[in-house]
Design an enzyme around this catalytic site. Structure first.
Site, PDB file in Angstrom:
ATOM      1  N   VAL A 151       0.828  -1.208   0.000  1.00 61.19           N
ATOM      2  CA  VAL A 151       0.000   0.000   0.000  1.00 61.19           C
ATOM      3  C   VAL A 151       0.860   1.256   0.000  1.00 61.19           C
ATOM      4  O   VAL A 151       0.335   2.366  -0.119  1.00 61.19           O
ATOM      5  CB  VAL A 151      -0.969   0.032   1.202  1.00 61.19           C
ATOM      6  CG1 VAL A 151      -2.006  -1.068   1.075  1.00 61.19           C
ATOM      7  CG2 VAL A 151      -0.223  -0.058   2.531  1.00 61.19           C
ATOM      8  N   TYR A 203       0.825   3.385  17.130  1.00 64.13           N
ATOM      9  CA  TYR A 203      -0.191   2.620  16.395  1.00 64.13           C
ATOM     10  C   TYR A 203      -1.554   3.288  16.502  1.00 64.13           C
ATOM     11  O   TYR A 203      -2.250   3.491  15.497  1.00 64.13           O
ATOM     12  CB  TYR A 203      -0.253   1.191  16.937  1.00 64.13           C
ATOM     13  CG  TYR A 203      -1.429   0.395  16.422  1.00 64.13           C
ATOM     14  CD1 TYR A 203      -1.497   0.014  15.087  1.00 64.13           C
ATOM     15  CD2 TYR A 203      -2.479   0.030  17.266  1.00 64.13           C
ATOM     16  CE1 TYR A 203      -2.582  -0.709  14.598  1.00 64.13           C
ATOM     17  CE2 TYR A 203      -3.557  -0.697  16.789  1.00 64.13           C
ATOM     18  CZ  TYR A 203      -3.612  -1.061  15.457  1.00 64.13           C
ATOM     19  OH  TYR A 203      -4.683  -1.765  14.978  1.00 64.13           O
TER      20      TYR A 203
END
Length: 378
Positions: free
Chosen positions: A64, A189
């Site tokens: 990606v 994250y």
């Protein structure tokens, strides 16, 4: 819609969604880099997740972070389920650039293409996370609903792992975290998932593309990677037990998570794909039940009929949250979602599957050593 692109579609959640959508008659394209951390060193031949979809989807091995791979994958697609991401909370605190590049950068690339290139995309579903809430919602006897700050190293060093009221510093009581709760992630994250969610909802709205964000809780079940020592507590503990190693319980063993079975996650995600009521919304996906880590360890040990030494060590990781469980009333009301798997039934299905697997080398200790060298493991 008939053609669906699933990024990270060879992963745990993605492969299960792909197989369910194929059963429903959709054509599925998968974009996945087959990360060795998840799939092992020879994923094309040894990864059960990859092999489960290999001859059933159009598979593109790519990243990606590559614009070319995105353009190739998006061709003739009607919707995107964007799951591809780096996912380890602890690991994110020292592989910062990697998490930013993949999670935020990869999402930005997709949206840039949708904004500037011709395409057929009508809906984007983005996998967000409970990590964006940080410590989540609590109740203070003096100040009502509060959202505690990140716990202090000085407190945890002394064995005080409780969350505190940000106003009076007294201990607070856990509440179910709803979608309108404060967003204040405590890890890199969590920050990247917050950014992914905001990017997709903001840009897709401007492009008249429907968008749905799912804040997944702790997903588990058959097929979860047993070789990844950075995320997935049930898999980490299972690999430890099967290798004859003991289990180290962080903090005091009373920390809790909302464990949601993979089949329920698949159902919730597909409801959002097929139902216009979901468009523009954010949903928690969980069970609404908090289960403590000590219960997880003892339940797994009993299920495997192993006399596994379990130690409550008082160790902790900076950036970890204390508790979390989801308020799922919104997804119930809007989409009719109702989790079908309780923890006991889910553990039985998971451990039965684990018993049938070739157990990989336990790399947990090496992951702990990494965090120790970075000053994140105490």
């Amino acid at each position: 819609m008939k053609n669906i692109l699933i990024t990270g579609g060879a992963g745990f959640i993605g492969s299960n969604i792909a197989l369910r959508l194929i059963d429903k008659g959709f054509g599925i394209t998968v974009l996945d880099n087959l990360s060795p951390q998840i799939h092992g060193d020879h994923p094309e031949t040894t990864s059960p997740l990859f092999k489960s979809i290999f001859d059933k989807v159009k598979f593109i091995k790519g990243s990606v972070t590559s614009k070319e791979d995105w353009i190739n994958a998006l061709e003739n697609q009607d919707a995107v389920i964007h799951l591809a991401a780096e996912t380890g909370t602890g690991q994110s605190m020292y592989e910062i650039q990697k998490y930013i590049d993949v999670n935020i950068g990869g999402t930005a690339l997709m949206l840039d293409i949708l904004a500037n290139n011709s395409h057929l995309i009508k809906k984007v579903i983005i996998a967000s996370s409970r990590a964006i809430y940080g410590e989540g919602k609590y109740h203070c006897i003096e100040h009502g609903v509060v959202y505690p700050f990140e716990r202090q190293n000085s407190d945890m060093k002394n064995g005080d792992f409780a969350c505190k009221c940000p106003i009076c510093q007294k201990n607070v009581n856990l509440l179910a975290t709803s979608e309108d709760s404060k967003i204040h992630p405590t890890s890199v994250y969590g920050i990247t998932k917050q950014n992914q969610e905001q990017l997709v909802l903001t840009v897709c709205k401007s492009l008249s593309i429907a968008a749905v964000a799912y804040r997944y809780q702790n997903v588990y079940g058959p097929g979860q990677s047993l070789s990844n020592p950075y995320t997935g507590i049930l898999s980490i503990f299972s690999t430890r037990i099967k290798n004859g190693n003991d289990i180290n319980i962080f903090e005091d063993g009373k920390e809790t998570r909302d464990f949601v079975f993979i089949d329920d996650v698949v159902e919730a995600t597909i409801l959002g794909l097929e139902n216009d009521q979901a468009n523009g919304n954010v949903y928690n996906v969980g069970t609404g039940i908090a289960t403590d880590v000590m219960t997880v360890a003892t339940t797994l040990s009993k299920s495997y009929t192993k006399q596994t030494p379990i130690h409550i060590s008082g160790n902790y990781r900076l950036g970890d949250i204390r508790h979390n469980f989801a308020d799922i009333s919104k997804i119930k009301s809007d989409l009719g979602f109702e989790p079908k798997w309780n923890f006991e039934r889910g553990i039985q299905a998971f451990t039965k599957w684990v018993d049938e697997q070739d157990i990989p080398e336990d790399k947990y200790e090496s992951s702990i050593e990494e965090m120790k060298t970075k000053g994140l493991y105490k």
